[in-house]
Scaffold this motif. Sequence first.
Motif, mmCIF file in Angstrom:
data_model
loop_
_atom_site.group_PDB
_atom_site.id
_atom_site.type_symbol
_atom_site.label_atom_id
_atom_site.label_comp_id
_atom_site.label_asym_id
_atom_site.label_seq_id
_atom_site.Cartn_x
_atom_site.Cartn_y
_atom_site.Cartn_z
ATOM 1 N N ALA A 23 -3.497 -12.755 6.384
ATOM 2 C CA ALA A 23 -3.403 -11.736 7.425
ATOM 3 C C ALA A 23 -2.628 -10.519 6.940
ATOM 4 N N MET A 24 -3.047 -9.350 7.443
ATOM 5 C CA MET A 24 -2.303 -8.120 7.197
ATOM 6 C C MET A 24 -1.195 -7.980 8.235
ATOM 7 N N LEU A 25 -0.086 -7.392 7.824
ATOM 8 C CA LEU A 25 1.022 -7.173 8.734
ATOM 9 C C LEU A 25 0.674 -6.060 9.719
ATOM 10 N N PRO A 26 1.053 -6.211 10.984
ATOM 11 C CA PRO A 26 0.708 -5.182 11.976
ATOM 12 C C PRO A 26 1.446 -3.881 11.712
ATOM 13 N N GLY A 27 0.791 -2.789 12.092
ATOM 14 C CA GLY A 27 1.432 -1.486 12.027
ATOM 15 C C GLY A 27 1.390 -0.798 10.685
ATOM 16 N N VAL A 28 0.693 -1.387 9.708
ATOM 17 C CA VAL A 28 0.587 -0.780 8.375
ATOM 18 C C VAL A 28 -0.843 -0.292 8.175
ATOM 19 N N ASP A 29 -0.987 0.954 7.764
ATOM 20 C CA ASP A 29 -2.311 1.549 7.566
ATOM 21 C C ASP A 29 -2.940 1.008 6.286
ATOM 22 N N GLN A 30 -4.026 0.258 6.444
ATOM 23 C CA GLN A 30 -4.681 -0.327 5.279
ATOM 24 C C GLN A 30 -5.524 0.674 4.500
ATOM 25 N N PHE A 31 -5.827 1.813 5.098
ATOM 26 C CA PHE A 31 -6.687 2.791 4.432
ATOM 27 C C PHE A 31 -5.822 3.722 3.579
ATOM 28 N N ALA A 32 -5.311 3.156 2.499
ATOM 29 C CA ALA A 32 -4.281 3.806 1.697
ATOM 30 C C ALA A 32 -4.849 4.332 0.385
ATOM 31 N N ASP A 33 -4.021 5.129 -0.307
ATOM 32 C CA ASP A 33 -4.421 5.712 -1.587
ATOM 33 C C ASP A 33 -4.161 4.782 -2.767
ATOM 34 N N ARG A 34 -3.216 3.850 -2.603
ATOM 35 C CA ARG A 34 -2.870 2.942 -3.695
ATOM 36 C C ARG A 34 -2.664 1.533 -3.151
ATOM 37 N N TRP A 35 -3.026 0.550 -3.978
ATOM 38 C CA TRP A 35 -2.787 -0.860 -3.669
ATOM 39 C C TRP A 35 -2.080 -1.508 -4.853
ATOM 40 N N ARG A 36 -1.132 -2.387 -4.539
ATOM 41 C CA ARG A 36 -0.479 -3.206 -5.561
ATOM 42 C C ARG A 36 -0.361 -4.630 -5.031
ATOM 43 N N VAL A 55 0.854 -1.189 0.000
ATOM 44 C CA VAL A 55 0.000 0.000 0.000
ATOM 45 C C VAL A 55 0.889 1.237 0.000
ATOM 46 N N ALA A 56 0.318 2.338 -0.439
ATOM 47 C CA ALA A 56 1.045 3.606 -0.422
ATOM 48 C C ALA A 56 0.042 4.745 -0.405
ATOM 49 N N ASN A 57 0.455 5.860 0.184
ATOM 50 C CA ASN A 57 -0.283 7.102 0.055
ATOM 51 C C ASN A 57 0.408 7.971 -0.977
ATOM 52 N N GLU A 58 -0.281 8.982 -1.453
ATOM 53 C CA GLU A 58 0.243 9.784 -2.553
ATOM 54 C C GLU A 58 1.582 10.437 -2.209
ATOM 55 N N ASP A 59 1.813 10.669 -0.913
ATOM 56 C CA ASP A 59 3.035 11.362 -0.521
ATOM 57 C C ASP A 59 4.066 10.427 0.111
ATOM 58 N N GLY A 60 3.917 9.109 -0.075
ATOM 59 C CA GLY A 60 4.828 8.201 0.593
ATOM 60 C C GLY A 60 5.212 6.993 -0.234
ATOM 61 N N ALA A 61 6.191 6.255 0.254
ATOM 62 C CA ALA A 61 6.670 5.050 -0.419
ATOM 63 C C ALA A 61 5.765 3.865 -0.100
ATOM 64 N N GLU A 62 5.893 2.824 -0.909
ATOM 65 C CA GLU A 62 5.123 1.616 -0.680
ATOM 66 C C GLU A 62 5.534 0.935 0.626
ATOM 67 N N GLN A 63 4.547 0.297 1.255
ATOM 68 C CA GLN A 63 4.791 -0.534 2.425
ATOM 69 C C GLN A 63 4.168 -1.908 2.176
ATOM 70 N N LEU A 64 4.913 -2.951 2.493
ATOM 71 C CA LEU A 64 4.383 -4.305 2.407
ATOM 72 C C LEU A 64 3.316 -4.494 3.473
ATOM 73 N N ILE A 65 2.128 -4.971 3.076
ATOM 74 C CA ILE A 65 1.038 -5.154 4.032
ATOM 75 C C ILE A 65 0.567 -6.604 4.126
ATOM 76 N N GLN A 66 0.802 -7.417 3.092
ATOM 77 C CA GLN A 66 0.439 -8.824 3.132
ATOM 78 C C GLN A 66 1.538 -9.638 2.456
ATOM 79 N N ASP A 67 1.835 -10.816 3.021
ATOM 80 C CA ASP A 67 2.961 -11.600 2.531
ATOM 81 C C ASP A 67 2.769 -13.049 2.978
ATOM 82 N N ALA A 68 2.435 -13.943 2.055
ATOM 83 C CA ALA A 68 2.176 -15.341 2.417
ATOM 84 C C ALA A 68 2.290 -16.229 1.186
#
Length: 229
Positions: A190-203, A146-159
């Motif tokens: 499962a989503m990784l803890p500490g990552v905001d899921q309410f993001a502007d972009r998903w990949r 996930v990412a917001n318009e003003d930030g870098a991507e963050q890994l939110i799911q990994d399995a």
Amino acid sequence: MSDLVFDLPDGTTVPVTVTRLLNAGYAGREQEEVAAHVAELAELGIPAPAVTPAMYPVAPYLAAQADSVPVQHGRTSGEAEWALVVAGPAPEDLLLTVACDHTDRELEVHGVAWSKNAGLDVLGRGAWRLVDVEDHLDELHLRAWVANEDGAEQLIQDAKLAALLAPRYWLDELAELLVPGTVLLSGTVAMLPGVDQFADRWRVELADASTGSTLELAYRVERMPEPIG
């Protein structure tokens, strides 16, 4: 209905008119872990399913190969999944692709089925034939960022797909429903803890390390104008 086209590794394209769209839920292979997750969600006010795994029919027009997803408010988010596409009656007509079920979290507390019908099921444009990957399906790797318009991507799911019930489970359980034109989404991990899921972009990507092949989708979340009246 929704008209989709999938690109296969051999260069062929497969058109599919979606006439039935199904979203699996609580579809982890370890159902003891699923039961614990259901209890956690109940504490947040999300109603527990009558049975697990669950299955939610979704309006077919919500299946989309889209670059943007319109939403009504700021509390919606994706879910990384695989999707089984029944393109025809033969075994080689079963396609596997990457998917993201964009869900309304405000509606989810009132009914999971309602929340699934409030957003698009985004599917990748590439696909593999299930017969070509089924022998090593558990090793396929599902990731989401996930990412917001003003930030870098963050890994939110990994399995690995071993975490989810396999397509063969649903083919056995729902044989009468999986007719040509059906698209079935797997449920998520499962989503990784500490990552905001309410993001502007998903990949989301589904990777096959044995071949080096990857299926990918990406989209922007676009807030619709506020209603008048």
